[in-house]
Scaffold this active site. Sequence first.
Site, PDB file in Angstrom:
ATOM      1  N   SER A 164      26.443  15.555  52.112  1.00  0.00           N
ATOM      2  CA  SER A 164      25.008  15.346  51.918  1.00  0.00           C
ATOM      3  C   SER A 164      24.641  14.028  52.591  1.00  0.00           C
ATOM      4  O   SER A 164      25.523  13.170  52.801  1.00  0.00           O
ATOM      5  CB  SER A 164      24.711  15.229  50.411  1.00  0.00           C
ATOM      6  OG  SER A 164      23.438  14.669  50.186  1.00  0.00           O
ATOM      7  N   TYR A 177      25.880  12.501  41.390  1.00  0.00           N
ATOM      8  CA  TYR A 177      25.830  13.283  42.637  1.00  0.00           C
ATOM      9  C   TYR A 177      26.152  12.409  43.848  1.00  0.00           C
ATOM     10  O   TYR A 177      26.975  12.775  44.699  1.00  0.00           O
ATOM     11  CB  TYR A 177      24.440  13.911  42.778  1.00  0.00           C
ATOM     12  CG  TYR A 177      24.294  14.837  43.980  1.00  0.00           C
ATOM     13  CD1 TYR A 177      24.704  16.163  43.918  1.00  0.00           C
ATOM     14  CD2 TYR A 177      23.738  14.377  45.181  1.00  0.00           C
ATOM     15  CE1 TYR A 177      24.564  17.010  44.996  1.00  0.00           C
ATOM     16  CE2 TYR A 177      23.597  15.221  46.271  1.00  0.00           C
ATOM     17  CZ  TYR A 177      24.001  16.538  46.177  1.00  0.00           C
ATOM     18  OH  TYR A 177      23.861  17.383  47.263  1.00  0.00           O
TER      19      TYR A 177
HETATM   20  P1  NAD Z   1      22.509  26.217  45.598  1.00  0.00           P
HETATM   21  O1  NAD Z   1      22.301  25.819  44.183  1.00  0.00           O
HETATM   22  O2  NAD Z   1      21.621  27.236  46.202  1.00  0.00           O
HETATM   23  O3  NAD Z   1      24.012  26.705  45.816  1.00  0.00           O
HETATM   24  C1  NAD Z   1      25.098  26.096  45.203  1.00  0.00           C
HETATM   25  C2  NAD Z   1      26.174  27.140  45.038  1.00  0.00           C
HETATM   26  O4  NAD Z   1      27.346  26.538  44.426  1.00  0.00           O
HETATM   27  C3  NAD Z   1      25.739  28.276  44.113  1.00  0.00           C
HETATM   28  O5  NAD Z   1      26.199  29.501  44.645  1.00  0.00           O
HETATM   29  C4  NAD Z   1      26.457  27.941  42.818  1.00  0.00           C
HETATM   30  O6  NAD Z   1      26.676  29.060  41.987  1.00  0.00           O
HETATM   31  C5  NAD Z   1      27.757  27.392  43.378  1.00  0.00           C
HETATM   32  N1  NAD Z   1      28.557  26.702  42.375  1.00  0.00           N
HETATM   33  C6  NAD Z   1      28.148  25.773  41.472  1.00  0.00           C
HETATM   34  N2  NAD Z   1      29.188  25.422  40.698  1.00  0.00           N
HETATM   35  C7  NAD Z   1      30.259  26.144  41.115  1.00  0.00           C
HETATM   36  C8  NAD Z   1      31.609  26.221  40.714  1.00  0.00           C
HETATM   37  N3  NAD Z   1      32.074  25.492  39.690  1.00  0.00           N
HETATM   38  N4  NAD Z   1      32.440  27.062  41.378  1.00  0.00           N
HETATM   39  C9  NAD Z   1      31.988  27.817  42.396  1.00  0.00           C
HETATM   40  N5  NAD Z   1      30.718  27.784  42.826  1.00  0.00           N
HETATM   41  C10 NAD Z   1      29.870  26.957  42.183  1.00  0.00           C
HETATM   42  O7  NAD Z   1      22.434  24.857  46.418  1.00  0.00           O
HETATM   43  P2  NAD Z   1      22.647  24.557  47.981  1.00  0.00           P
HETATM   44  O8  NAD Z   1      21.550  23.679  48.382  1.00  0.00           O
HETATM   45  O9  NAD Z   1      22.908  25.792  48.759  1.00  0.00           O
HETATM   46  O10 NAD Z   1      23.963  23.657  47.895  1.00  0.00           O
HETATM   47  C11 NAD Z   1      25.155  23.933  48.637  1.00  0.00           C
HETATM   48  C12 NAD Z   1      25.836  22.617  48.978  1.00  0.00           C
HETATM   49  O11 NAD Z   1      25.011  21.865  49.857  1.00  0.00           O
HETATM   50  C13 NAD Z   1      26.104  21.714  47.767  1.00  0.00           C
HETATM   51  O12 NAD Z   1      27.375  21.106  47.902  1.00  0.00           O
HETATM   52  C14 NAD Z   1      25.010  20.687  47.872  1.00  0.00           C
HETATM   53  O13 NAD Z   1      25.379  19.460  47.269  1.00  0.00           O
HETATM   54  C15 NAD Z   1      24.876  20.554  49.378  1.00  0.00           C
HETATM   55  N6  NAD Z   1      23.610  19.973  49.820  1.00  0.00           N
HETATM   56  C16 NAD Z   1      22.430  20.627  49.681  1.00  0.00           C
HETATM   57  C17 NAD Z   1      21.251  20.026  50.135  1.00  0.00           C
HETATM   58  C18 NAD Z   1      19.910  20.689  50.038  1.00  0.00           C
HETATM   59  O14 NAD Z   1      18.907  20.037  50.396  1.00  0.00           O
HETATM   60  N7  NAD Z   1      19.799  21.922  49.590  1.00  0.00           N
HETATM   61  C19 NAD Z   1      21.296  18.758  50.714  1.00  0.00           C
HETATM   62  C20 NAD Z   1      22.529  18.115  50.839  1.00  0.00           C
HETATM   63  C21 NAD Z   1      23.678  18.737  50.388  1.00  0.00           C
END
Ligand code: NAD
Length: 279
Positions: A164, A177
């Site tokens: 991130s 986080y």
């Molecule tokens: P999201 O909530 O749509 O997806 C997260 C996924 O992780 C979901 O499928 C959830 O069920 C899964 N998950 C959570 N706990 C889990 C576990 N214990 N075991 C297996 N799966 C698990 O969110 P996203 O935005 O798609 O996030 C994906 C990644 O991207 C994360 O690591 C997040 O920190 C990172 N991220 C997202 C953003 C953003 O702006 N959306 C920005 C920076 C980083």
Amino acid sequence: MAGSSGEARGAMSARLVAGQKALVTGANSGIGKATAIALGRAGADVVVNYVAGADEAEKVVDEIKGFGVRAYAHQADVSQEDQVVGMVARMVEELGTIDIMVANAGLQRDAPTVDMTLAQWQKVIDVNLTGQFLCAREATKEFVRRGVVPEVSRAAGKIICMSSVHQIVPWAGHANYASSKGGVGMLMQTLAQELAPQRIRVNAIAPGAIRTPINKDAWNTPEAEADLLRLIPYRRVGDPDDIANAVVAVASDLLDYVVGATLYVDGGMTLFPGFATGG
Ligand code: NAD
């Protein structure tokens, strides 16, 4: 949502990872879902990991199979050692091996520090950081056992850590986080240094603000979106495909010499936009 269609805008169509076997954690939502689909579109067989929401995971599997590759869904909590061990063992049994591990699963449990419970702290560290360690470790065992297969890839394996911008940007109210993502950055670099001699490439993708359920409050009203856009020099909120395309590129041999790097995919969010008019 972008990434849910084979013709998604900006989707990479080249079969850059043809014949490779990929596992994406947290692949039934947001970035993980778009990434699993993009890897399938690019020719990989894909394991769609999920922790809850089997129906959505099966839909992702069906979409991936539409590209003529193999796919199945596997339920596992990435913070549980036995479940991660079992998930990778099954993949080796069913698909023969693993070439690409995308450690994407992540969550937020936000609170001002004085109100943050140990449970909130621990949950985020367990999933976002320990989960990535476990997934990387299990994939590495198979990469080392198998070694390089030149007709598949120049590398013995690729690990892509979903980080991130908060790998380097402090974030008030999100100490758990931000700490987890800072940790992911150092985990990635250390693994990259340790494993490069075995031809294992470890890199991170650091998304900025991407439209997914994790950060819905930041973009789902016009006021929130306007606030968010002030932090993004490129003046658009990212789509899951922006990240998925970056993952495919980093996983492919096109970027074979990229080792231990963090690719910021953030519309310039890490360019200190507050200094554009001041400072
Ligand atoms: P999201 O909530 O749509 O997806 C997260 C996924 O992780 C979901 O499928 C959830 O069920 C899964 N998950 C959570 N706990 C889990 C576990 N214990 N075991 C297996 N799966 C698990 O969110 P996203 O935005 O798609 O996030 C994906 C990644 O991207 C994360 O690591 C997040 O920190 C990172 N991220 C997202 C953003 C953003 O702006 N959306 C920005 C920076 C980083």
